[in-house]
Design an enzyme around this catalytic site. Sequence first.
Site: not given
Lengths: 611, 543
Positions: A431, A451
């Site tokens: 992220t 992810e």
Amino acid sequence: MWLRVISAATVWPRVFDPARLRRSRALRLCAVSLGGLLGLGAALAQVDAPIEPEAASGRQSAREQFHARHAAATAHPLASAAALEILRAGGNALDAAIAAQWVLGLVEPQSSGIGGGGFLVLGEPGGRVRTYDGRETAPALADEALFLQADGQPLPFRAAAVGGRAVGVPGLVRMLAQAHREAGRLPWARLFEPAIRLAQEGFAVTPRLHTLLGMAPELRRDPEARALYFQEDGTPHPVGFRLRNPALAQTYRQLARSRGEALYRGAMAKAIVDKVQHHPDNPGRLRRADLAQYTPLAREPLCFDWRAQAQTYRVCGMGLPSSGTVTLAQILGLLVAARAEPQWQERPQADWLFTYSEIARLAYADRAFYLADPAFVPPPGGRVQTLWQPDYLAQRARLLGPQRLPVVEPGQPLGVRPPLAYGSDSTERGTSHLSVVDAQGLAVSLTSSIEDAFGARIMVGGFLLNNQLTDFNFQPRDAQGRPSANRLEPGKRPRSSMAPLIVYDAQGQIMQVLGSPGGALIIHYVAKTLLATLQAGLSPQAAIALPNFATVGGPLLLETGAYPELRAELAARGVPLQDVALTSGVQVLQRVPRGWLGASDPRREGVVAGD
Amino acid sequence: MATLPFDFHNPYAGTRLPVMARNVVSTSHPLAAHAGLRMLWQGGNAVDAAIAAAAAITITEPVSCGLGSDAFCILWDGQQLHGLNSSGPAPAAWSPAYFFRKYGESATTPPKRGIDSVTVPGAVAAWAAMSERFGRLPFADLMQPAIEIAERGYLLPVVVQQKWAAATPELQDQAGFAQAFLPWGRAPEVGERFSFPAAARGLRAIAATRGRAFYEGEIAQALVAFAKAHGGALSAADLAAFRPEWVTPIAQHYRGYTVHEIPPNGQGIAALMALGMLEHFDLASLPLDGPDFHHLQIEAMKLAFADVYRHVAEPGAMAVSAEQLLDPAYLRARAGLIDPRRAQVFGPGNLARGGTIYLSAADEQGMMVSFIQSNYMGFGSGCVEPHYGISLQNRGHGFGLRADGPNPANVVAPGKRPFHTIIPAFLTREGAPVMSFGVMGANMQPQGHVQTLVRMLDHHQQPQAACDAPRWRYNTGLALNVETRFPSDTLEALLARGHQVEVIQDSYQDFGAGQFIWRAGDPGVDGYVAASDFRRDGLAAGF
């Protein structure tokens, strides 16, 4: 206990002298400090069962920066430079953020990109906030048993994440297109220019990218990724190598021409679906109809009031399906209910850290039980605010004691237990966060994700596909057959922990723009930043530099080797401790008289840029 | 005793239930439905109700129609069907040269907005003609609800407001638009009260003179002066010469029923052609909402449009006739071109050398009215005569200017009517009336007729379900628009056949809005089943 007295004019502690701040207009690519490499060893030890999405790659030395007009804090110097270019060209904060995001997908591919999703918080100077949900959705043909093996046991994480199985419908591009349509200033196509240029001309492989590529053997199995990131002998390109990504440049050109629609229709959509459905080891169920039908959502922002040092702040962020703002509201509210002002001199004290850890366990229990996509699972009473009503928080706070609670259960804000299963917490991974403010006072807080580090390890058109579906509970039901709130359902968004935030003061002025990557631990990283700056009065950079601490219900995680002076007392109160790299990536912009103070997390490679 | 051939379960998420009543008005705005009901309560018949609703809706839905609209109607008078074409012709001064001189040699159509897009407006004449021939109440009574709404004002509903706000940037500089429709310098918000005193004045003049004020009296003079002041060509002679035309509807058999539409210059023939082709396929045997079910309709519609866009114009100018287009042998041949496995682009066939509201009303004596009225593209030209509040259509934009263009028969000429998109429809069975219906929305109209009819007649969906079901819309080439609620599996299968499907997220994009009144049996005993589209603000209301 030393109670710090803060004057109304400043939240800076006595020891912090703003005159000593270096004011800089130039960007500096910071060097890796030798001492920071300590973090690397601990990360390597956890390869198979990571708490953390992205490993540590060392620490940079970093300084916060002051800018009078506009500023951008992102995880990579080239992204910050792109944001600044757009701001100088007359773009607003949203334009700059979007341009930076496209660059991040190129230079920080392990963390975010157009193959993934994200959440955007847009704050106007008067106090009006808009939030945009570009979270991925589960394909229509996916079902709740997607991550179960034949014997009903959940798949190991890697087996679930690598390949087509966990690829959700990418939402970032359509969401940014919608936000731009409503609030952008420069033409859409202009925002792609910095990224296209860099993709064509190449950028220097950074230490972090090089390190993480070395830890991603599955990535080599994708022919397109292998050709792009690795040398003939299979090792990643060295630090400083000029990496070109012409395929991504071409993709960006098509997105520029089509307002982003090229990702969702036509040849690119077909290419994505083909790679997912025909993955040799782990095919997925994504179809073109899923892409065609993806809808970003403009949601009502979620705001809560927080009283710190006799000031009331309004903290605004994304609501469900992200748990970020909700759980943060609970933690900060429980700290007030438990009367635990941070007793910090320069860092937390043992008593406070014990209380924080217990409070966080309570909050994470509610998170695991109640929080999911509100279109599928309504929050208690239909309103997520029930989870931080004063009565409920007081009730939860009464559970706290001098010793660690042996067991922590979710609470019952409405006095009844809904027929749900307690969902085991899956953590979110790879992220990136960026914060931008412009000269008119518009602020953007954007967290985006694919992810896991490098996502599904599938590359199409120069970008990586997400594996966001692993953010659903692998085990959809308990032994009694009760469903968990965050189980996978077709068309549903998986629960997130992303917490892009904008904090307003009592006069309605933007005080802080912040967020961080870090999976389920994001909430702790932003909590630490808020508490350290607005409660304890540290400067933004000092706040970020404080060693990290976190828990998701089990042991208290401490950044490797941190807080040695507190450990004996914590252990005496029954708290199990675990050393983890805790690689946050906080990017914060804080309003100060006559401008903005920006700070970027030294654990990643980011910088602040501005004028 | 009523025997309705429907399954009354509605599998689609919608907000309406079908209405059962012996006197019913179905429109896209509640106040218009009230206006119609008032006439029925006063002892008026369905024609009185339709006219009152039509007048009211020029005030309440100015985003679709106004006093300067065109109109068409099909009505069943209790014994037989009548058609009315009240679309206005081009002013006598219009010709291709007129437009080339003003807009350049490379112009292909008259302009989209402004005074040079306005043809003679036909709606007011339609009201007068229908009232005179079939109405029961005095004409002045029919105008009364609209006058009251214009003076008293009304609170803006959601869908109308969205369209109003969306249209404002483009139209705010047109003559009279801001004065009429931006009362506070901006579009009104949802719930704000909008009144239209100028239009009340216009309606009173229309009421007092049975519409003649519009074509020969004070309103006509004001319109001519307004046109002249803004460089337009509309003259007193153009207005005075206008007469609406009573026509025999054209018809097509489908599954034992007969579908009726107004003949060219309207595009209703497209629906009839598509249905004529679909008669050769067993749609009832195909799974409802599945890919085959949609694909065949889409391909038939494309084939129909290919001919309609090439040939349909003012009937006297057409190179082929309506009869030729509807020739069963021709339609069977066209149907033979459909490939059930893939999407195609079709050209016109080989034939020998020929912004809208829809409303429906029916009464317990058995009179049924299918009525449509439109300013064409939203507010239309954007020009509003200020003294009488006449918001003028832009139907002139429907003409072509070039003999080498896609439809040579539709080139502008003095006194000629342009290709027209608004189409009221009517269904009969063995000569007896069955349903008055329409789906408004430019090129969506014939496609909406086909889609809803197939659902009702092949799959026995009740009118509200047939209306609520997600729709597709063909525009050009292989591109196909679908609503967001389209089933995922069907979407996937259509993509596989080569349709370039775009799921339309923008709620302003129009998939049509329909009104349906189905006769259940003896109107005095069994009444009607009525449905109104949730895609607009309206309702079906009755007693």
